[in-house]
Design an enzyme around this catalytic site. Structure first.
Site, mmCIF file in Angstrom:
data_model
loop_
_atom_site.group_PDB
_atom_site.id
_atom_site.type_symbol
_atom_site.label_atom_id
_atom_site.label_comp_id
_atom_site.label_asym_id
_atom_site.label_seq_id
_atom_site.Cartn_x
_atom_site.Cartn_y
_atom_site.Cartn_z
ATOM 1 N N GLU A 7 0.847 -1.184 0.053
ATOM 2 C CA GLU A 7 0.067 0.095 0.001
ATOM 3 C C GLU A 7 0.882 1.470 0.115
ATOM 4 O O GLU A 7 1.832 1.397 0.793
ATOM 5 C CB GLU A 7 -0.893 0.147 1.123
HETATM 6 P P1 P53 Z 1 -7.569 5.490 4.702
HETATM 7 C C1 P53 Z 1 -4.336 4.141 9.462
HETATM 8 C C2 P53 Z 1 -3.126 5.049 9.260
HETATM 9 C C3 P53 Z 1 -2.486 4.494 8.025
HETATM 10 C C4 P53 Z 1 -2.990 3.601 7.153
HETATM 11 O O1 P53 Z 1 -6.200 4.568 4.662
HETATM 12 C C5 P53 Z 1 -4.389 2.945 7.674
HETATM 13 C C6 P53 Z 1 -5.015 3.341 8.911
HETATM 14 C C7 P53 Z 1 -6.083 2.709 9.288
HETATM 15 O O2 P53 Z 1 -7.302 3.322 9.026
HETATM 16 O O3 P53 Z 1 -4.939 2.087 6.870
HETATM 17 C C8 P53 Z 1 -4.378 1.438 5.534
HETATM 18 O O4 P53 Z 1 -8.679 4.613 3.983
HETATM 19 C C9 P53 Z 1 -5.512 0.243 5.194
HETATM 20 C C10 P53 Z 1 -6.472 0.504 4.296
HETATM 21 C C11 P53 Z 1 -6.736 1.995 4.330
HETATM 22 C C12 P53 Z 1 -5.639 2.756 3.698
HETATM 23 O O5 P53 Z 1 -4.576 2.401 4.671
HETATM 24 O O6 P53 Z 1 -8.106 5.800 5.993
HETATM 25 O O7 P53 Z 1 -4.681 -0.909 5.077
HETATM 26 O O8 P53 Z 1 -7.579 -0.512 4.729
HETATM 27 O O9 P53 Z 1 -7.860 1.955 3.339
HETATM 28 C C13 P53 Z 1 -5.863 4.253 3.633
HETATM 29 O O10 P53 Z 1 -7.409 6.771 3.979
#
Ligand code: P53
Length: 477
Positions: A375
């Protein structure tokens, strides 16, 4: 210097079932924790709420999400058009075991993923699968207390084995628990997403976290062991949320604070990769009087079930802050400060490509395992033009600078990296805020925070840019 990304480098994108699929009641699916989380809003600051079951009149963005459940053929085709080599998603636990505690899996759920993986292979796209990505069955929360309960290890392992057996010839790369170390900050949201636990009033959240994380790590190690028995070719990895934590200044105590914070967030990776706890964790339990159930048998399982590779997410870096009352340099996100050298997204996530190069080296130095960035992406407000196009140059800038940093770490430091799946190629529901308007995609989906829209897909500027990046194996950025 020559470009040294491997020829079979897995370029692609990543999503999670609950954030993209929708179809929350289709094919016999059970209710998951994501189905009881409401939509938040970054503008008003309203957080996502966890409701006690599904309540009429509430806005639950994951129920429909981007309706990938019905659009996956069209969507995979678009990913193939960009030249994707890999697509990371999760298997929604509640499609396979709607309650989580059944003896036999739900065939309709299994069939859905057969079709999805076949569709990927049709275009030469390698599916990469996370088993538990913030979507535990709600029944496991309500009736079993989630991973507070040792019994839930068995439920997870059963789920994992069913998936390995069924998809072993379609899926080679697996990960057990998504961002298992988010719960280092033991707030309710993280404790629910990782462990399926609703905190009670007299709980010490940190103690609950250490216990449930231990059971998750044992479950993960057992999954690795069982997966290899089913098929030794399966590659089963961990998934760590990586946020480098910098010292506030070069004051020696700030450096110790940063090291302590890194310990607090990354001991999970030691257990996954080295098969043992670092001593500072046991010291901490002693100091805090935590009574954690860890058996000799558990420690043996952890030793045997080490991962084949490291998957990690990378969005931003942190920096420690001023704090007098922290003699043991514990992890304390509340005190982290803004880094004056970095800019941030509209959600306050600090943009730091150099941190990604640092992170690749940090993992490589410690564990010497193959790695994949599963990611990395930029959540932003996009503006769709009348013709469906979106000029998301800011997203291209973010991805370009991070890919550049990644390539530098491969070229200059020789880190062993086999892929990069950015988050998230199609607009989906945000995990932290439940918004649609926090967009990551190359593909725009017509839907807003209120859940209104046609769900129509259209290509953003970044779509064409990423297509070139893949076609040139990262040479043309
Ligand atoms: P969203 C917190 C901090 C960094 C990544 O995040 C995180 C989180 C938890 O919410 O989650 C990861 O959608 C996760 C995905 C998520 C993505 O990062 O909050 O593995 O499910 O969607 C982005 O902007």
């Amino acid at each position: 210097m020559d470009m040294s990304l491997r020829k079979d480098f897995l370029w692609g994108g990543a999503v999670a079932a609950h954030q993209i699929e929708g179809g929350w009641q289709e094919g016999g699916k059970g209710i998951s924790i994501a189905d009881v989380m409401t939509a938040g809003d970054n503008v008003t600051g309203a957080p996502r709420r966890i409701t006690d079951g599904v309540i009429e009149g509430e806005n639950y963005p994951n129920h429909e999400a981007t309706d990938f459940y019905h659009h996956y053929k069209e969507d995979i085709k678009l990913l193939a058009e960009m030249g994707f080599k890999a697509f990371r998603t999760s298997i929604a636990w509640t499609r396979i075991f709607p309650r989580g505690d059944e003896d036999t899996p739900n065939e309709a759920g299994l069939a859905f993923y057969d079709d999805l993986f076949d569709e990927c292979h049709k275009y030469g796209i390698e599916p990469i699968v996370t088993l538990s990505h913030f979507e535990l069955p709600w029944t496991i929360v309500k009736e079993y207390d989630g991973f507070k309960n040792r019994q839930v290890i068995d439920f997870f392992v059963k789920f994992a084995k069913v998936c390995f057996e069924r998809y072993q010839h379609k899926v080679k790369y697996w990960m057990t628990f998504n961002e298992i170390n988010n719960q280092a900050d033991p707030i309710q949201h993280h404790i629910l997403q990782e462990g399926g636990i609703l905190l009670k009033e007299d709980d010490n959240p940190e103690e609950v976290m250490y216990q449930s994380a231990h059971y998750e790590l044992v479950a993960s190690a057992l999954a690795v062991i069982e997966g290899h028995k089913i098929n030794p070719d399966l590659q089963i990895g961990c998934m760590i949320a990586m946020n480098p934590i910098y010292p506030l200044t070069c004051k020696p105590e700030d450096n110790l604070a940063a090291q302590g914070a890194m310990h607090g967030k990354y001991w999970f990776a030691d257990v996954h990769c080295k098969g043992r706890y670092p001593k500072y964790v046991f010291k901490k339990w002693e100091r805090c009087g935590y009574n954690i159930d860890v058996t000799e048998e558990d420690l043996k399982i952890l030793k045997e079930g080490t991962v084949d590779y490291i998957g990690f997410s990378y969005y931003m870096s942190f920096a420690t802050g001023e704090r007098e009352d922290n003699p043991y340099y514990d992890y304390s996100e509340n005190y982290f400060t803004k880094n004056k050298y970095l800019k941030a997204s509209d959600w306050g996530w600090q943009i730091d490509p150099s941190g990604l190069r640092w992170a690749l080296n940090w993992f490589s130095d410690r564990y010497d395992l193959p790695m994949i960035i599963v990611e990395n992406g930029f959540g932003a407000y996009d503006k769709k033009e009348a013709d469906g196009s979106v000029d998301d140059s800011y997203r291209i800038d973010y991805l370009r600078s991070h890919i550049k940093a990644m390539i530098d770490a491969v070229n200059e430091e020789g880190v062993d990296l086999f892929g990069y799946t950015m988050w998230a190629p199609i607009d989906i529901v945000s995990a932290s805020t439940g918004e649609f308007d926090k967009r990551y995609g190359f593909i725009y989906v017509d839907k807003n925070n209120k859940g209104e829209g046609t769900l129509e897909r259209s290509k953003k500027k970044s779509f064409y840019w990423y297509k070139d990046v893949i076609a040139t194996n990262g040479e043309k950025l």
